[in-house]
Scaffold this motif. Sequence first.
Motif, short mmCIF file in Angstrom:
data_model
loop_
_atom_site.label_atom_id
_atom_site.label_comp_id
_atom_site.label_asym_id
_atom_site.label_seq_id
_atom_site.Cartn_x
_atom_site.Cartn_y
_atom_site.Cartn_z
N LYS A 98 5.32 16.65 53.10
CA LYS A 98 6.21 17.63 53.71
C LYS A 98 5.54 18.36 54.87
CE LYS A 98 8.25 18.33 49.15
NZ LYS A 98 8.47 19.26 48.02
N ALA A 117 5.21 15.92 57.83
CA ALA A 117 6.48 15.66 58.51
C ALA A 117 6.90 16.84 59.37
CB ALA A 117 7.56 15.35 57.47
N PHE A 118 6.73 18.06 58.85
CA PHE A 118 7.13 19.25 59.60
C PHE A 118 6.27 19.43 60.86
CE2 PHE A 118 6.44 23.77 60.54
CZ PHE A 118 7.74 24.14 60.87
N LEU A 120 11.76 14.61 57.54
CA LEU A 120 11.48 15.90 56.90
C LEU A 120 12.52 16.20 55.83
CD1 LEU A 120 9.93 18.54 56.70
CD2 LEU A 120 11.32 19.42 58.60
#
Length: 392
Positions: A79, A82-83, A176
């Motif tokens: 996470k 991805a962000f 995301l």
Amino acid sequence: MPIPSSPELQLRWLRACYFFFFAILGVLVPYLGVFFDARGFDAQEIGSLLAILMATRIVAPNLWAVVADRTGMRAGLIKLGAFCAALTFISFFFNGGFWYLAISLTIYTFFWNAILAQLEVITLETLGDKANQYGAIRSWGSVGYIVLVVAAGVGIERFGAEVLPYIGMILFIGLLLSALPLPSTRAAVLNAADRPKLQLDKSIVLFLLSALLLQMSVGPFYGFFVLYLKQIGYSETVAGIMVAVGVVAEIAIFLFASKLIGKYGLRLLLVVSTLLTAIRWLLLGYYPDNLFLLLLSQALHAFTFGLTHAVSIQFIHRHFGIHHRSKGQAMYASISFGVGGALGTWLSGHIWGDGSGAMHVWLFAAACAFTSAILVFFIPNMNGKAPRLDAE
């Protein structure tokens, strides 16, 4: 590894993560060279920029793997990666010189490299004793790749190379959103004193060297395949379709990989795959004008990546204990796709020159793949056991 309330539900989100992760690669890998070319960079600068894209895989995955194995935050790192990758990818919307893009690529890929190794570990451990079904899950990444290779080729031909950042950002957001539902509970972690020491035996060292050489051979394809076809006279759409043919073959081989591994073992499949890869590059170098042989060379991508990757993932899973699996996947990614890919792409840029050395690029690629095949013969205990008990 956390046990989700529904393993099948987690596998659905993992399929989506693979889809978007490799859809992004389907845009960036074949078309970044075209994007940089449209912004006025020469072949050596393009080769250097693409080498940066791969070189960050040398260090970054291993740093993230240490964090993952020591904290158990595997889903959390997906996470976070991805962000932050999506956030830093915004820099592609602005025009800049060589060093601007070099810094941009370095930052974006540092976070990007937190994702794949953790996806592999979570997927294999969620599957448990059904780990041989990995190929069917991973094939969703190939579907994402093929869809975006074709769509991006059409988009670039119609709207120009500057459409690439817009397509990429949409896909980053999709990744995301797919990662957010993954459970954030941590995997079980041992204290440093109780954690077994990672040992790299001869099998692992020779395997990683073979993987490095194989990815060196793929470097020209990553960096110059589309430009090569354009130089010959093909359009971006045709080039995209050619890449898509390779990924269709890749998807097909993923679906049968578990049966092939069970029947023939890892060594034979890896030797055959690397030898066919050498033949692929020779076909591409000598017969690019022959549409049938060009299609055949692309169909051999089933072995260059599909079967090779399925075998390699199984090798890592069998030769690294549970407390070092993130490190194992990261080491494989960083040495093969990182060191190998970066060296292959960088050297290809210098061999390519003004385009007159295009054929020599594929001869270089074939030599690397053939050497990789030879090394596989000398790997002891190739099939290993899953998992290695002395590393638990």
